[in-house]
Design a protein around this motif. Structure first.
Motif, PDB file in Angstrom:
ATOM      1  N   ARG A  65       0.705  -1.079  -0.045  1.00 16.07           N
ATOM      2  CA  ARG A  65       0.391   1.012   0.126  1.00 16.07           C
ATOM      3  C   ARG A  65       1.063   1.105   0.063  1.00 16.07           C
ATOM      4  O   ARG A  65       0.377   2.035  -0.801  1.00 16.07           O
ATOM      5  N   LEU A  66       1.850   1.076   0.822  1.00 16.35           N
ATOM      6  CA  LEU A  66       2.702   2.049   0.636  1.00 16.35           C
ATOM      7  C   LEU A  66       3.490   2.730  -0.204  1.00 16.35           C
ATOM      8  O   LEU A  66       3.853   4.034  -0.734  1.00 16.35           O
ATOM      9  N   THR A  67       3.970   1.502  -1.016  1.00 12.74           N
ATOM     10  CA  THR A  67       4.738   1.622  -2.053  1.00 12.74           C
ATOM     11  C   THR A  67       3.956   2.079  -3.290  1.00 12.74           C
ATOM     12  O   THR A  67       4.293   2.633  -4.322  1.00 12.74           O
ATOM     13  N   GLU A  71       4.327   5.633  -5.118  1.00 18.39           N
ATOM     14  CA  GLU A  71       4.468   5.665  -6.749  1.00 18.39           C
ATOM     15  C   GLU A  71       3.964   6.037  -7.764  1.00 18.39           C
ATOM     16  O   GLU A  71       3.452   6.919  -8.351  1.00 18.39           O
ATOM     17  N   GLU A  72       2.267   6.782  -6.862  1.00 15.34           N
ATOM     18  CA  GLU A  72       1.217   7.440  -7.435  1.00 15.34           C
ATOM     19  C   GLU A  72       1.897   9.124  -7.527  1.00 15.34           C
ATOM     20  O   GLU A  72       1.483   9.853  -7.981  1.00 15.34           O
ATOM     21  N   VAL A  73       3.281   9.749  -6.232  1.00 17.89           N
ATOM     22  CA  VAL A  73       3.600  10.669  -6.198  1.00 17.89           C
ATOM     23  C   VAL A  73       4.136  11.321  -6.890  1.00 17.89           C
ATOM     24  O   VAL A  73       4.300  11.916  -7.792  1.00 17.89           O
ATOM     25  N   LEU A  74       5.115   9.781  -7.900  1.00 20.79           N
ATOM     26  CA  LEU A  74       5.954   9.810  -8.596  1.00 20.79           C
ATOM     27  C   LEU A  74       5.906  10.566  -9.745  1.00 20.79           C
ATOM     28  O   LEU A  74       5.651  10.931 -10.903  1.00 20.79           O
ATOM     29  N   ARG A  75       4.952   9.092  -9.817  1.00 17.24           N
ATOM     30  CA  ARG A  75       4.168   9.538 -11.873  1.00 17.24           C
ATOM     31  C   ARG A  75       3.105  10.707 -11.573  1.00 17.24           C
ATOM     32  O   ARG A  75       3.980  10.782 -12.713  1.00 17.24           O
ATOM     33  N   TYR A  82      -3.209  11.540   2.322  1.00 17.12           N
ATOM     34  CA  TYR A  82      -3.853  10.310   2.951  1.00 17.12           C
ATOM     35  C   TYR A  82      -3.839  10.118   4.332  1.00 17.12           C
ATOM     36  O   TYR A  82      -3.366  10.366   5.353  1.00 17.12           O
ATOM     37  N   GLU A  83      -4.586   9.971   4.256  1.00 18.30           N
ATOM     38  CA  GLU A  83      -5.055   9.687   6.164  1.00 18.30           C
ATOM     39  C   GLU A  83      -5.530   8.247   6.268  1.00 18.30           C
ATOM     40  O   GLU A  83      -6.304   6.939   5.358  1.00 18.30           O
ATOM     41  N   GLU A  84      -4.735   7.467   7.329  1.00 15.44           N
ATOM     42  CA  GLU A  84      -5.262   5.198   7.784  1.00 15.44           C
ATOM     43  C   GLU A  84      -4.884   6.006   9.036  1.00 15.44           C
ATOM     44  O   GLU A  84      -4.212   6.049   9.680  1.00 15.44           O
TER      45      GLU A  84
END
Length: 92
Positions: A65-67, A71-75, A82-84
């Protein structure tokens, strides 16, 4: 203090003193720096995680999940919020 950034890792000077868990990772997901609050929350020494990815010390599902989030931020090149709920080293 458990803050040990490699000399090549740019990091804000206030990172070690922030009361919130903070970390810096490289583009491959390796932890470059963590502060004392992060170490206490995770129940890990900085030496256990630096230069390693989340897969080395977190449950598989959490690391995936963290990866994916990284990856979304880099892409996209944009910040993502995110909150969790997380369980700390004391299971709280």
């Amino acid at each position: 203090m458990s803050y040990f950034p490699p000399s090549s890792a740019p990091s804000p000077p206030q990172l070690p003193n922030l009361p919130e868990p903070m970390w810096i990772k490289d583009r491959e997901g390796r932890f470059l720096a963590v502060n004392e609050a992060w170490c206490q929350f995770m129940g890990r020494a900085a030496a256990e995680v630096l230069q390693r990815t989340a897969f080395a010390f977190m449950p598989q599902a959490s690391a995936e999940r963290l990866t994916h989030q990284d990856e979304e931020v880099l892409r996209t090149g944009t910040s993502v919020h995110y909150e969790e709920w997380l369980t700390n080293a004391d299971q709280h």
